[in-house]
Motif scaffolding. Structure first.
Motif, PDB file in Angstrom:
ATOM      1  N   SER A  49      25.484  25.871  34.253  1.00 36.83           N
ATOM      2  CA  SER A  49      24.902  24.969  33.247  1.00 36.83           C
ATOM      3  C   SER A  49      25.887  23.948  32.697  1.00 36.83           C
ATOM      4  O   SER A  49      25.477  22.962  32.090  1.00 36.83           O
ATOM      5  CB  SER A  49      24.350  25.788  32.073  1.00 36.83           C
ATOM      6  N   SER A  77       5.330  30.388  22.705  1.00 35.59           N
ATOM      7  CA  SER A  77       6.447  29.454  22.540  1.00 35.59           C
ATOM      8  C   SER A  77       6.834  29.338  21.063  1.00 35.59           C
ATOM      9  O   SER A  77       8.017  29.240  20.730  1.00 35.59           O
ATOM     10  CB  SER A  77       6.113  28.085  23.120  1.00 35.59           C
ATOM     11  N   HIS A  84      14.391  32.799  18.104  1.00 36.17           N
ATOM     12  CA  HIS A  84      15.665  32.138  18.392  1.00 36.17           C
ATOM     13  C   HIS A  84      16.334  31.613  17.128  1.00 36.17           C
ATOM     14  O   HIS A  84      17.565  31.633  17.015  1.00 36.17           O
ATOM     15  CB  HIS A  84      15.460  31.029  19.416  1.00 36.17           C
ATOM     16  N   TYR A  94      23.072  31.161  23.097  1.00 37.64           N
ATOM     17  CA  TYR A  94      22.345  31.013  24.354  1.00 37.64           C
ATOM     18  C   TYR A  94      21.480  32.237  24.624  1.00 37.64           C
ATOM     19  O   TYR A  94      21.865  33.353  24.321  1.00 37.64           O
ATOM     20  CB  TYR A  94      23.318  30.825  25.537  1.00 37.64           C
ATOM     21  N   TYR A 110       8.648  29.921  29.517  1.00 40.59           N
ATOM     22  CA  TYR A 110      10.015  29.430  29.335  1.00 40.59           C
ATOM     23  C   TYR A 110      10.054  27.908  29.428  1.00 40.59           C
ATOM     24  O   TYR A 110      10.741  27.251  28.651  1.00 40.59           O
ATOM     25  CB  TYR A 110      10.966  30.083  30.350  1.00 40.59           C
ATOM     26  N   SER A 113       8.874  26.572  26.284  1.00 42.48           N
ATOM     27  CA  SER A 113       9.805  26.833  25.184  1.00 42.48           C
ATOM     28  C   SER A 113      11.134  26.094  25.359  1.00 42.48           C
ATOM     29  O   SER A 113      12.099  26.382  24.663  1.00 42.48           O
ATOM     30  CB  SER A 113      10.068  28.342  25.091  1.00 42.48           C
ATOM     31  N   ASN A 114      11.186  25.158  26.296  1.00 39.79           N
ATOM     32  CA  ASN A 114      12.359  24.301  26.538  1.00 39.79           C
ATOM     33  C   ASN A 114      13.553  24.994  27.170  1.00 39.79           C
ATOM     34  O   ASN A 114      14.683  24.548  27.004  1.00 39.79           O
ATOM     35  CB  ASN A 114      12.779  23.575  25.260  1.00 39.79           C
ATOM     36  N   PHE A 115      13.334  26.082  27.890  1.00 41.43           N
ATOM     37  CA  PHE A 115      14.399  26.682  28.681  1.00 41.43           C
ATOM     38  C   PHE A 115      14.657  25.772  29.879  1.00 41.43           C
ATOM     39  O   PHE A 115      13.729  25.120  30.385  1.00 41.43           O
ATOM     40  CB  PHE A 115      13.988  28.057  29.222  1.00 41.43           C
ATOM     41  N   TRP A 171      16.363  31.384  33.702  1.00 42.54           N
ATOM     42  CA  TRP A 171      16.129  30.364  32.675  1.00 42.54           C
ATOM     43  C   TRP A 171      17.185  30.490  31.578  1.00 42.54           C
ATOM     44  O   TRP A 171      17.561  31.595  31.210  1.00 42.54           O
ATOM     45  CB  TRP A 171      14.747  30.563  32.062  1.00 42.54           C
ATOM     46  N   ILE A 173      18.461  28.739  27.648  1.00 47.98           N
ATOM     47  CA  ILE A 173      18.236  27.817  26.538  1.00 47.98           C
ATOM     48  C   ILE A 173      19.402  27.930  25.559  1.00 47.98           C
ATOM     49  O   ILE A 173      19.901  29.026  25.304  1.00 47.98           O
ATOM     50  CB  ILE A 173      16.890  28.088  25.817  1.00 47.98           C
ATOM     51  N   ILE A 175      20.277  27.684  21.789  1.00 46.22           N
ATOM     52  CA  ILE A 175      19.467  27.799  20.555  1.00 46.22           C
ATOM     53  C   ILE A 175      20.233  27.267  19.350  1.00 46.22           C
ATOM     54  O   ILE A 175      21.417  27.138  19.351  1.00 46.22           O
ATOM     55  CB  ILE A 175      19.011  29.244  20.314  1.00 46.22           C
TER      56      ILE A 175
END
Length: 175
Positions: A49, A77, A84, A94, A110, A113-115, A171, A173, A175
């Motif tokens: 990432s 979501s 989160h 994360y 996911y 939920s913006n992953f 996945w 994200i 946070i």
């Protein structure tokens, strides 16, 4: 989780649970976060990432489930966003999650939920007994150790077949 998640199990290890219900109603959704089983996950995720993911700032979303029927006014979501927010207050930055296409999960929650999708895991080998029931990978190992035989012989004695599962989607994200 034992009733509504396809695994039928609460994960072992350190777990952090969140539940979502309307006032005076039964639980609608549950999320279980914790330390994942892969000790190299944080370093892999940092490389994949480009983010400063470490073992101390990463949690895994181990289980997410809800009861049927789906409540359109209670999107998962929104539930994850609330989880989160609370997890961030604990110092985590994360969340990694996995969707399992072998069980019909494409990762839609996911995505919603913006992953970020970070590819797939390697395929895994699982064991299935003669009745078609999955068995834990350590089952023949423990049997072999007790009997003083090879793991291959233990699988034969126990009637276990090795099967390869499709890779899972990974996945992440921040946070």
């Amino acid at each position: 989780i034992e009733r509504w998640h396809y695994s039928g199990r609460v994960p072992t290890g350190m777990n952090l649970f969140f539940g979502w219900a309307r006032e005076n109603e039964m639980m609608y959704a549950v999320a279980c976060y914790g330390i994942g089983v892969n000790p190299f996950a944080a370093s892999f995720l940092a490389r994949a990432s480009g983010q400063p993911v470490t073992t101390t700032n990463l949690l895994e979303l181990k289980r997410l489930c809800r009861v049927d029927p789906r409540q359109e006014s209670m999107p998962l979501s929104m539930f994850l966003a609330r989880c989160h927010k609370m997890i961030r207050r604990l110092g985590y930055k994360y969340i990694v999650a996995f969707s399992d296409p072998a069980h019909g999960h494409s990762g839609g929650i996911y995505r919603a939920s913006n992953f970020a999708h970070l590819g797939t895991t390697a395929a895994e080998i699982h064991l299935v007994d003669a009745g078609g029931q999955p068995r834990h990978r350590r089952y023949p190992f423990r049997y072999a150790r007790r009997k003083g035989i090879s793991i291959a012989q233990a699988r034969l004695d126990l009637g276990l077949t090795r099967t390869q599962t499709p890779p899972k989607d990974r996945w992440l994200i921040a946070i």
